[in-house]
Design an enzyme around this catalytic site. Sequence first.
Site, PDB file in Angstrom:
ATOM      1  N   GLN A  65       4.161  -8.704 -11.109  1.00 55.71           N
ATOM      2  CA  GLN A  65       4.839  -9.775 -10.388  1.00 55.71           C
ATOM      3  C   GLN A  65       6.347  -9.537 -10.339  1.00 55.71           C
ATOM      4  O   GLN A  65       6.992  -9.733  -9.312  1.00 55.71           O
ATOM      5  CB  GLN A  65       4.542 -11.125 -11.062  1.00 55.71           C
ATOM      6  N   HIS A  94       3.613 -10.242 -17.201  1.00 53.82           N
ATOM      7  CA  HIS A  94       3.033 -10.084 -15.853  1.00 53.82           C
ATOM      8  C   HIS A  94       3.961  -9.134 -15.074  1.00 53.82           C
ATOM      9  O   HIS A  94       4.653  -9.529 -14.135  1.00 53.82           O
ATOM     10  CB  HIS A  94       2.951 -11.462 -15.188  1.00 53.82           C
ATOM     11  N   ARG A 150      -6.590  -7.956 -15.896  1.00 53.04           N
ATOM     12  CA  ARG A 150      -5.990  -9.284 -16.126  1.00 53.04           C
ATOM     13  C   ARG A 150      -6.786  -9.957 -17.223  1.00 53.04           C
ATOM     14  O   ARG A 150      -8.015 -10.070 -17.132  1.00 53.04           O
ATOM     15  CB  ARG A 150      -6.034 -10.122 -14.845  1.00 53.04           C
ATOM     16  N   CYS A 186       6.253 -17.223  -8.569  1.00 51.98           N
ATOM     17  CA  CYS A 186       5.172 -16.230  -8.488  1.00 51.98           C
ATOM     18  C   CYS A 186       3.944 -16.774  -7.775  1.00 51.98           C
ATOM     19  O   CYS A 186       3.140 -16.003  -7.271  1.00 51.98           O
ATOM     20  CB  CYS A 186       4.817 -15.727  -9.887  1.00 51.98           C
ATOM     21  N   ASP A 243       7.977 -21.499 -12.799  1.00 49.47           N
ATOM     22  CA  ASP A 243       6.535 -21.210 -12.821  1.00 49.47           C
ATOM     23  C   ASP A 243       5.822 -22.508 -13.208  1.00 49.47           C
ATOM     24  O   ASP A 243       6.471 -23.491 -13.618  1.00 49.47           O
ATOM     25  CB  ASP A 243       6.270 -20.085 -13.856  1.00 49.47           C
ATOM     26  N   ARG A 248       4.010  -7.986  -3.463  1.00 54.86           N
ATOM     27  CA  ARG A 248       3.068  -7.529  -4.497  1.00 54.86           C
ATOM     28  C   ARG A 248       2.335  -6.286  -3.996  1.00 54.86           C
ATOM     29  O   ARG A 248       2.155  -5.319  -4.740  1.00 54.86           O
ATOM     30  CB  ARG A 248       2.040  -8.634  -4.809  1.00 54.86           C
TER      31      ARG A 248
HETATM   32  N1  NVA Z   1       2.254 -18.204 -15.902  1.00 54.02           N
HETATM   33  C1  NVA Z   1       1.165 -18.209 -14.941  1.00 54.02           C
HETATM   34  C2  NVA Z   1       1.379 -17.148 -13.928  1.00 54.02           C
HETATM   35  C3  NVA Z   1       0.325 -17.111 -12.839  1.00 54.02           C
HETATM   36  C4  NVA Z   1       0.533 -15.991 -11.856  1.00 54.02           C
HETATM   37  C5  NVA Z   1      -0.152 -18.005 -15.667  1.00 54.02           C
HETATM   38  O1  NVA Z   1      -0.198 -17.170 -16.585  1.00 54.02           O
HETATM   39  O2  NVA Z   1      -1.123 -18.678 -15.341  1.00 54.02           O
HETATM   40  N1   CP Z   2       1.207 -14.555  -8.818  1.00 57.83           N
HETATM   41  C1   CP Z   2      -0.042 -14.158  -9.111  1.00 57.83           C
HETATM   42  O1   CP Z   2      -0.272 -13.313  -9.944  1.00 57.83           O
HETATM   43  O2   CP Z   2      -0.997 -14.796  -8.388  1.00 57.83           O
HETATM   44  P1   CP Z   2      -2.557 -14.754  -8.663  1.00 57.83           P
HETATM   45  O3   CP Z   2      -2.804 -15.487  -9.954  1.00 57.83           O
HETATM   46  O4   CP Z   2      -3.148 -15.466  -7.485  1.00 57.83           O
HETATM   47  O5   CP Z   2      -3.004 -13.347  -8.748  1.00 57.83           O
END
Ligand code: NVA
Ligand code: CP
Length: 309
Positions: A133, A130, A103, A263, A223, A291
């Site tokens: 997800q 992502h 990540r 998500c 989101d 997930r």
């Molecule tokens: N769009 C959000 C998704 C978090 C799971 C982010 O990138 O922070």
């Molecule tokens: N939805 C998701 O990826 O959650 P986290 O940021 O908690 O991993």
Amino acid sequence: MPRHLLSLLDLGVEGLPELLDRADQMKRFRGRVDHPRALAGKSIGLIMEKASTRTRISFEVGIYELGGQPVALAGRDLQLGRDEPLADTARVLSRYLHGVVMRTHAHERVETLAAASQVPVINALTDKFHPCQLLADLMTIREHHPKGLAGMRVAWVGDGNNMAHCWIIASALADFELHLACPKGYEPLPEVLAMADKLGRGQRTLTTDVDAVTRGADVVTTDVWASMGQEEEREVRKRAFAGYCVTQARMSHAKSDALFLHCLPAHRGEEVEAAVIDGPRSVVWDEAENRLHAQKALLELLCSSNGRL
Ligand code: NVA
Ligand code: CP
């Protein structure tokens, strides 16, 4: 078989439903003595350069339940934090591990890691995509909407961000209609829309009109207004996204059996009303659980048969 999962495109039109079928099976296997042990004797690294609750825990638990060992690494604890090149890190990790989950911020970082890695790399969220997800999201829709994904009408409300990009790719792979309502200046990247169009499947529209996309939808999803790394833009974004809230009134104009997905993490009172996310159409807790199952199917596909221990 794909070597890595950097975006959903790596799975392809046929690979995506196969993976979702296997995810359904993984869900049924949970807690059984005959649970697949595809990662027995293997170790999978998790490099997390951003915060995570669901992704980190579901990967760690999933690797363990498949018989493997998760090795969780915070970006700052690695020599990466002291400027060791990512490609060198990939070469070294490939000598120890059987897969790497990452990540990070710029999508190019997972591309660089994958290019130098001898073991599969899984994108656990970048600023652009992502995909893990979306696997859970599509699995959840299939569970609640037996008519399946093809031809359904999905409404995306809010930022044209990493999640929106994945919905765009998914609409082409799984052949459904995706109607996006994004404020001016916060649209998805044209190159991602072009990637989906190139597949010649599904349908995508883009507007600023939230009511136009939510009316008659089978699925409504949204989101956060400020993603990780955009914390300083939070106040500016709050103003730009005012009106881009999934309200009960809007859900009442979707189909009567419409689902609400998010998500998570969510901000009640910003992108979604509490009555929606905590209401009867919301499937966000199933979505979070899925997930685990979807990623187990993915780990099995990518990491179990690379021929070495
Ligand atoms: N769009 C959000 C998704 C978090 C799971 C982010 O990138 O922070
Ligand atoms: N939805 C998701 O990826 O959650 P986290 O940021 O908690 O991993």
